[in-house]
Design a protein around this motif. Structure first.
Motif, short mmCIF file in Angstrom:
data_model
loop_
_atom_site.label_atom_id
_atom_site.label_comp_id
_atom_site.label_asym_id
_atom_site.label_seq_id
_atom_site.Cartn_x
_atom_site.Cartn_y
_atom_site.Cartn_z
N ILE A 1 0.81 -1.22 0.00
CA ILE A 1 0.00 0.00 0.00
C ILE A 1 0.84 1.27 0.00
CG2 ILE A 1 -1.90 1.18 1.16
CD1 ILE A 1 -2.55 -1.61 0.04
N GLU A 2 2.00 1.26 0.61
CA GLU A 2 2.79 2.49 0.77
C GLU A 2 3.10 3.19 -0.55
OE1 GLU A 2 6.92 3.95 3.00
OE2 GLU A 2 6.09 1.94 3.34
N SER B 1 -2.31 4.68 6.18
CA SER B 1 -2.18 5.55 5.00
C SER B 1 -2.20 7.01 5.41
CB SER B 1 -3.33 5.26 4.01
OG SER B 1 -3.27 3.93 3.54
N CYS C 1 0.41 5.77 -1.64
CA CYS C 1 0.35 7.06 -0.94
C CYS C 1 1.20 8.11 -1.64
CB CYS C 1 0.80 6.89 0.51
SG CYS C 1 -0.24 5.76 1.49
#
Length: 556
Positions: free
Chosen positions: A80-81, A122, A84
């Motif tokens: 997920i990073e 997030s 961002c």
């Protein structure tokens, strides 16, 4: 004076939906892995037991496979990073969890306090990156962060930050951005402030207890983080990025969950929206010219994530037990199809052209002599152009008046010729009631008209509006109309596919099957407007069906 120019969005790259499968731990910690229906072969391959043939297995390939040994922090860092970062660079990102009820979607997206999920991580990552930008090599940038949080409960959009706002509408602007007018946008300056608002809003979400889940989500939740990055010196660039974080409610088998009453209606709305989501995926994969985004509020909000302009990631949550075999099989098939979707992300950027000066300087400063001479010359040229435009306008008006006069004379001559050549005829009209009831007024019928002499078409009045289809008129009062609509609702609840096809106007085999399937999955129809909940039945089609049913049911 400075001029603001909006750059047109241009697709600079293509990005396929990143699909990650996450296997939750078994509910019974003492269970043997040999009793599980699914397992991971490596970090990208999933193997599922084939129920039809015990000697075979079904193999699936994804972008990543994560089992119960991977922690929440490892999942975020590895998957997920990177999304961002897109948000800070003026692009859109989207992460959503999909899977059956009890598979761990809310744990993945929200998580407990000691193991926070993707949403709080997030937000923390975005504020951490903003802090680094401010302290390191980019002191000329300013950041504004806002977030909104909504849920889709029984096909109604509700604001979780302000519970007084419910049943909000979804619109699309000229730039194809999906908007929810009236939705609260809360400005936050730190992660602690975000966490304070988010925890309160998350407690407003609809949850309930079922046989499979002690805290089952009864709605789809969508959190939007909007980041504006502004440059404080020329060329005064402004980048706008959005991060969609979505926790979908799980598909439910009411035989397993034991849903009744309100829980049954909630599961019906959840399954209907997920069915519409499946239709959107199929339409995008087949490159159909029409994508049914409008069939559900959920697919409408996911329009940017599926086939739109966002970097998208789907986390498919599955369960290892044999009890969830059917749900696991369907989830893996859906996740496999989603890998074929291609999005076109772009950077949304605004640039200020020219030098920016304070308003005080602009109002008090005198222009140079050269600028004054240019302005005076421009004024003289403008006066000359205005005089010429006035004369041209007068000529156009005179020409239009002559044309209108000629058209009027031609209409008069045509009317005289028609009157001389036409044969006089007396129009036939009658007012025929559907049936004589205590609340309906009896209207006499001309004895010169019989049934067999009536024209094929007719004009009729419903809800004070007249629909012309011929020369014979009949009226249906409100009481009779309500009686006919009540009969139609009973007909929808009892008729089979063949009868629906033969009786309802515009309803072919597929639509009739959709009516029967919806009736079996959700329940009986209470009003005719319930047809809107079935994908493919627009308000215009339902209006046409009801009006033809009204005419057909009215007897002469």
């Amino acid at each position: 004076m400075a001029k603001r120019v909006q750059q047109l969005p241009q697709a600079v790259e293509t990005s396929s939906v990143n699909v990650v499968v996450r296997l939750r731990p078994p509910l019974n910690k003492n269970s043997n892995k040999d009793d599980h229906s699914v397992r991971g072969i490596d970090n990208k391959t999933v193997e599922l037991w084939n129920q039809r043939n015990d000697r075979e297995t079904l193999s699936y390939q994804f972008d990543a496979f994560i089992d119960e040994t991977v922690s929440q922090s490892d999942l975020f860092r590895s998957v997920i990073e990177p999304f961002c970062v897109h948000c800070l660079n003026g692009q859109n990102g989207s992460v959503f969890a999909y899977g059956p009820t009890g598979a761990g979607k809310t744990h993945t997206m929200v998580g407990p306090v000691d193991h926070p999920g993707i949403i709080p991580r997030s937000a923390y990552q975005i504020f951490t990156s903003i802090s680094k930008y401010s302290q390191d090599d980019c002191p000329e940038w300013e950041f504004d962060v806002r977030f909104s949080y909504l849920e889709i409960y029984r096909e109604k959009v509700c604001d979780l930050l302000d519970t007084k706002k419910s049943d909000l509408k979804i619109h699309q602007d000229r730039e194809n951005n999906i908007l929810v007018p009236g939705l609260t946008e809360q400005e936050v300056t730190s992660f602690d402030e975000f966490e304070l608002y988010f925890n309160v809003a998350n407690s407003n979400r609809q949850t309930a207890v079922t046989k499979l889940n002690e805290r089952s989500s009864r709605s789809h939740a969508v959190l939007l983080l909007k980041v504006e990055r502004k440059q404080t010196r020329p060329p005064f660039r402004k980048l706008t990025g959005k991060m969609y974080l979505i926790d979908l409610a799980g598909s439910e088998d009411n035989r397993k969950t034991g849903n009744v009453g309100l829980r049954l209606k909630e599961s019906g709305a959840i399954n209907t929206s997920l069915f519409a989501l499946n239709q959107v995926i199929d339409a995008i994969r087949s490159r159909s010219s029409y994508i049914p985004y409008r069939h559900s509020k959920l697919t409408r909000l996911l329009q940017d994530s599926l086939g739109g302009s966002a970097h998208a990631c789907m986390i498919a949550n599955i369960a290892p037990e044999y009890l969830f075999y059917t749900d696991t099989h369907q989830t893996l098939n859906f996740a496999s199809k989603s890998r074929d979707i291609i999005n076109q992300p772009f950077t949304k950027e605004t640039i200020v052209v020219g030098n920016r000066r304070p308003l005080s300087d602009i109002s008090t400063a005198q222009p140079p002599a050269k600028s004054r001479r240019r302005a005076a010359s421009s004024q003289r040229t403008s006066d000359t152009i205005n005089i010429e435009n006035h004369a041209e306008t007068q000529r156009i008006i005179q020409t239009q008046a002559e044309i209108v006069n000629d058209i009027t004379n031609m209409k008069t001559q045509l009317a005289e010729m028609t009157a001389r050549s036409a044969v006089p005829s007396k129009p036939v009209a009658a007012v025929i009631p559907r049936r004589t009831t205590s609340s309906a007024k009896t209207v006499e019928t001309s004895p010169e008209i019989s049934k067999k002499n009536l024209p094929v078409t007719a004009s009729y009045t419903v809800n004070q509006k007249k629909y012309v289809e011929g020369k014979v008129e009949f009226q249906v009062d409100n009481a009779t109309k309500d009686e006919i609509f009540g009969e139609m609702v009973s007909f929808l609840n009892s008729a089979d596919v063949s009868t629906l096809t033969k009786t309802l106007y515009g309803v072919a085999q597929k639509r009739a099957q959709a009516i029967v399937s919806w009736r079996q999955a959700v329940g009986v129809f209470h009003t005719i407007d319930d047809l809107e909940k079935i994908p493919g039945f627009s308000r215009r089609l339902i209006h046409s069906i009801t009006q033809h049913y009204l005419v057909k049911s009215s007897s002469f």
